[in-house]
Motif scaffolding. Sequence first.
Motif, PDB file in Angstrom:
ATOM      1  N   SER A 204      -4.650   3.806   1.254  1.00 18.45           N
ATOM      2  CA  SER A 204      -3.686   4.207   0.408  1.00 18.45           C
ATOM      3  C   SER A 204      -4.295   4.795  -0.776  1.00 18.45           C
ATOM      4  O   SER A 204      -3.903   5.219  -1.583  1.00 18.45           O
ATOM      5  CB  SER A 204      -2.582   3.167  -0.179  1.00 18.45           C
ATOM      6  OG  SER A 204      -3.618   2.222  -0.884  1.00 18.45           O
TER       7      SER A 204
ATOM      8  N   ALA B 171       0.810  -1.124   0.000  1.00 24.42           N
ATOM      9  CA  ALA B 171       0.080  -0.157   0.019  1.00 24.42           C
ATOM     10  C   ALA B 171       0.819   1.134   0.140  1.00 24.42           C
ATOM     11  O   ALA B 171       0.398   2.390  -0.032  1.00 24.42           O
ATOM     12  CB  ALA B 171      -0.984   0.107   1.330  1.00 24.42           C
ATOM     13  N   ASN B 172       2.009   1.097   0.247  1.00 33.48           N
ATOM     14  CA  ASN B 172       3.204   2.225   0.271  1.00 33.48           C
ATOM     15  C   ASN B 172       2.683   3.221   1.279  1.00 33.48           C
ATOM     16  O   ASN B 172       2.505   4.442   0.976  1.00 33.48           O
ATOM     17  CB  ASN B 172       3.152   2.752  -1.080  1.00 33.48           C
ATOM     18  CG  ASN B 172       4.376   3.877  -1.305  1.00 33.48           C
ATOM     19  OD1 ASN B 172       5.295   3.585  -0.730  1.00 33.48           O
ATOM     20  ND2 ASN B 172       4.374   4.825  -1.938  1.00 33.48           N
ATOM     21  N   LEU B 173       2.249   2.771   2.636  1.00 27.78           N
ATOM     22  CA  LEU B 173       1.870   3.548   3.564  1.00 27.78           C
ATOM     23  C   LEU B 173       3.095   4.071   4.459  1.00 27.78           C
ATOM     24  O   LEU B 173       4.086   3.196   4.453  1.00 27.78           O
ATOM     25  CB  LEU B 173       0.902   2.776   4.500  1.00 27.78           C
ATOM     26  CG  LEU B 173      -0.440   2.659   3.734  1.00 27.78           C
ATOM     27  CD1 LEU B 173      -1.230   1.709   4.496  1.00 27.78           C
ATOM     28  CD2 LEU B 173      -1.231   4.089   3.733  1.00 27.78           C
TER      29      LEU B 173
ATOM     30  N   ARG C  55      -5.540   8.614  10.798  1.00 21.35           N
ATOM     31  CA  ARG C  55      -5.255   7.600  10.016  1.00 21.35           C
ATOM     32  C   ARG C  55      -5.704   6.228  10.890  1.00 21.35           C
ATOM     33  O   ARG C  55      -6.380   5.080  10.359  1.00 21.35           O
ATOM     34  CB  ARG C  55      -4.049   7.604   9.429  1.00 21.35           C
ATOM     35  CG  ARG C  55      -3.823   6.274   8.499  1.00 21.35           C
ATOM     36  CD  ARG C  55      -2.489   6.789   7.435  1.00 21.35           C
ATOM     37  NE  ARG C  55      -3.027   7.272   6.289  1.00 21.35           N
ATOM     38  CZ  ARG C  55      -2.358   7.752   5.195  1.00 21.35           C
ATOM     39  NH1 ARG C  55      -1.168   7.184   5.018  1.00 21.35           N
ATOM     40  NH2 ARG C  55      -2.684   8.336   4.317  1.00 21.35           N
TER      41      ARG C  55
ATOM     42  N   LEU D 107      -5.833  -1.527   5.179  1.00 20.33           N
ATOM     43  CA  LEU D 107      -4.690  -0.656   4.807  1.00 20.33           C
ATOM     44  C   LEU D 107      -4.901  -0.149   3.294  1.00 20.33           C
ATOM     45  O   LEU D 107      -4.248   0.904   2.962  1.00 20.33           O
ATOM     46  CB  LEU D 107      -3.371  -1.607   4.964  1.00 20.33           C
ATOM     47  CG  LEU D 107      -3.261  -1.657   6.366  1.00 20.33           C
ATOM     48  CD1 LEU D 107      -2.080  -2.720   6.704  1.00 20.33           C
ATOM     49  CD2 LEU D 107      -2.819  -0.529   7.175  1.00 20.33           C
ATOM     50  N   SER D 108      -5.302  -1.181   2.401  1.00 24.65           N
ATOM     51  CA  SER D 108      -5.371  -0.794   1.199  1.00 24.65           C
ATOM     52  C   SER D 108      -6.325   0.412   0.924  1.00 24.65           C
ATOM     53  O   SER D 108      -5.964   1.435   0.223  1.00 24.65           O
ATOM     54  CB  SER D 108      -6.079  -2.054   0.356  1.00 24.65           C
ATOM     55  OG  SER D 108      -6.093  -1.602  -1.119  1.00 24.65           O
TER      56      SER D 108
ATOM     57  N   TYR E   3      -8.358   3.087  10.092  1.00 23.24           N
ATOM     58  CA  TYR E   3      -8.121   1.764   9.985  1.00 23.24           C
ATOM     59  C   TYR E   3      -8.839   0.874  11.048  1.00 23.24           C
ATOM     60  O   TYR E   3      -9.493  -0.097  10.702  1.00 23.24           O
ATOM     61  CB  TYR E   3      -6.454   1.750  10.340  1.00 23.24           C
ATOM     62  CG  TYR E   3      -6.025   0.421  10.655  1.00 23.24           C
ATOM     63  CD1 TYR E   3      -5.819  -0.521   9.895  1.00 23.24           C
ATOM     64  CD2 TYR E   3      -5.797   0.358  12.146  1.00 23.24           C
ATOM     65  CE1 TYR E   3      -5.236  -1.942  10.457  1.00 23.24           C
ATOM     66  CE2 TYR E   3      -5.342  -1.147  12.688  1.00 23.24           C
ATOM     67  CZ  TYR E   3      -5.109  -2.217  11.918  1.00 23.24           C
ATOM     68  OH  TYR E   3      -4.646  -3.250  12.278  1.00 23.24           O
TER      69      TYR E   3
END
Length: 223
Positions: free
Chosen positions: A222, A138-140, A173, A218-219, A177
């Motif tokens: 992002s 997800a590049n979080l 955030r 998580l997806s 989640y």
Amino acid sequence: MGNMGPVLPRPGFLETLRKITQENGVILIFDEVITGFRIALGGAQEYFRIRPDMTVLGKILGGGLPIAAFGGRREIMEKLAPLGGVYQAGTYSGNPVSVAASLAALQSLKRRARQLYPKLEKTGEQVRRGISDFIGSANLAAQVSGLSSMFQIFFTDHAVTDYDSAKKSDTTRFNKYFQSLLASRVFVPPSQFETCFLATSHNDDEIQVTLEAIGSALSKLSA
């Protein structure tokens, strides 16, 4: 540490702490209210192979019933009444139901320790590795921390090594989640600064469902 999420000690920190306290005659106390029995039968002190002078334990000792306990080296404990001059008592001290539950919990853990703790270690590693992969995909700006049965996601790209660095996490955030997991019928502590715990009663299907829900949450963050 566990009361702000699982923050692991830096290599050598506990060893240095033990050395300094011994050299200066300072009593080293381990607060194992969270780590006690969750990462090893002997808690964090067994896991990290550091022997403190005193230990504090909480309700996990009673299998969830209300109880707390402390203990330590003989020469320290003998300072307490009736052997010593330090008086310690409480209205609910020695509650027979909680004490009976504690004895039963300890006997069960001791009897099954060789099976329980390797399983918790393996499952915990599976969950943390899975979460780490999801974060990467997800590049979080986030990281997963924990050990054995403990884990948590910190929504920050800074290394979390203490309370100050943990406070830099993005709590907004985290709340998104949490709400996403709740919608998927997966309940975790509703605060960035709490710890998630695995239990030996969690089966493979439940772990898989949990990981899928975390991956989905998580997806979405992002997107």
